[in-house]
Design a protein around this motif. Sequence first.
Motif, PDB file in Angstrom:
ATOM      1  N   ARG A   4       1.139   9.209  -6.051  1.00 25.91           N
ATOM      2  CA  ARG A   4       0.053   8.244  -5.915  1.00 25.91           C
ATOM      3  C   ARG A   4      -0.075   7.472  -7.219  1.00 25.91           C
ATOM      4  O   ARG A   4      -0.177   8.065  -8.297  1.00 25.91           O
ATOM      5  N   LYS A   5      -0.064   6.164  -7.116  1.00 29.30           N
ATOM      6  CA  LYS A   5      -0.225   5.339  -8.303  1.00 29.30           C
ATOM      7  C   LYS A   5      -1.673   5.430  -8.773  1.00 29.30           C
ATOM      8  O   LYS A   5      -2.593   5.331  -7.958  1.00 29.30           O
ATOM      9  N   GLY A  35      -3.563   3.235  -6.424  1.00 26.41           N
ATOM     10  CA  GLY A  35      -3.989   4.145  -5.379  1.00 26.41           C
ATOM     11  C   GLY A  35      -3.015   4.257  -4.233  1.00 26.41           C
ATOM     12  O   GLY A  35      -3.221   5.052  -3.310  1.00 26.41           O
ATOM     13  N   SER A  56      -5.343   4.744  -9.768  1.00 24.28           N
ATOM     14  CA  SER A  56      -6.235   3.653  -9.392  1.00 24.28           C
ATOM     15  C   SER A  56      -6.732   2.900 -10.621  1.00 24.28           C
ATOM     16  O   SER A  56      -6.820   3.447 -11.703  1.00 24.28           O
ATOM     17  N   ASP A  90       0.828  -1.212   0.000  1.00 28.95           N
ATOM     18  CA  ASP A  90       0.000   0.000   0.000  1.00 28.95           C
ATOM     19  C   ASP A  90       0.859   1.258   0.000  1.00 28.95           C
ATOM     20  O   ASP A  90       0.433   2.302  -0.492  1.00 28.95           O
ATOM     21  N   VAL A  91       2.044   1.160   0.587  1.00 29.06           N
ATOM     22  CA  VAL A  91       2.951   2.305   0.705  1.00 29.06           C
ATOM     23  C   VAL A  91       4.369   1.830   0.417  1.00 29.06           C
ATOM     24  O   VAL A  91       4.786   0.772   0.890  1.00 29.06           O
ATOM     25  N   GLU A 151       6.732  12.664  -3.709  1.00 30.75           N
ATOM     26  CA  GLU A 151       5.476  12.081  -3.257  1.00 30.75           C
ATOM     27  C   GLU A 151       4.618  11.757  -4.471  1.00 30.75           C
ATOM     28  O   GLU A 151       4.418  12.603  -5.344  1.00 30.75           O
ATOM     29  N   LEU A 176       0.594   4.914  -2.054  1.00 27.26           N
ATOM     30  CA  LEU A 176       1.426   6.090  -1.835  1.00 27.26           C
ATOM     31  C   LEU A 176       2.905   5.742  -1.909  1.00 27.26           C
ATOM     32  O   LEU A 176       3.339   4.737  -1.343  1.00 27.26           O
ATOM     33  N   ASP A 233      -0.228  12.134 -10.453  1.00 26.11           N
ATOM     34  CA  ASP A 233      -0.311  12.670  -9.091  1.00 26.11           C
ATOM     35  C   ASP A 233       1.054  12.512  -8.432  1.00 26.11           C
ATOM     36  O   ASP A 233       1.279  11.629  -7.605  1.00 26.11           O
TER      37      ASP A 233
END
Length: 229
Positions: free
Chosen positions: A226-227, A176, A229, A145-146, A224, A178, A201
């Motif tokens: 965001r992949k 989605g 979605s 997830d991260v 930073e 990070l 993003d």
Amino acid sequence: MAGLLFGAIVLVALAVISFALDILAAGVAFLFGGLYTLASALSYLYTTRRGRFAVWAEELKRLDGDERLLDLGCGRGAVLLMAAGHLDKGRATGVDLWPSSGKQDQSRNGDATIRANAAAEGVEDRVELVAGDMRDLPFGDGAFDVVVSSLAVHNISDAEGRERAIREAHRVLRPGGLMLIADFRHTPAYEAALRGLGVVDVRRRDAGWRFWYGGPWFSTDILEARKPS
């Protein structure tokens, strides 16, 4: 840092000699240089001991506690264990070139040290250590997830290898998810690699004075992203 401290001592000594010889202009110049170099050494010391940890502590506050987190090039585990402290229902995985992998990382870190520190912090049940190369991660697509990394990707000597590491980080990140990468070199190239993968993003920002290694000329950026979605 040792070099900066030695340089400061030498410059101050030259200033004292210059003043003793009544060469005022040289004395002032050496004194200014010595104080400037000393300030750089203190900045480096602060960042190493406190500053970078304060920055990461703020970045990791955004964790919900149930994430699967990967630390690329986790080294001695500072960021990894900080993250694990936030993951009461999640898990933190660190990957690095441990000596047992047949390769050697930059600072000769060992997984035994991290395991001992994890036990001392009471997070050993949330931490997993994996021997591996960040250019060829031993994880499936979307496994985390991260994904975080602190001052590690730049240690890859060639641009192609660094891009492969960024691509691998993107691959193992779920849609989605990070990504947070702190580094003082090559961050524009990391951003370009992510944009080439279709990540829109994404932003690159200065981590601030707490992550300076001697001064603003050696600052750290945080990438930073965001992949999609």
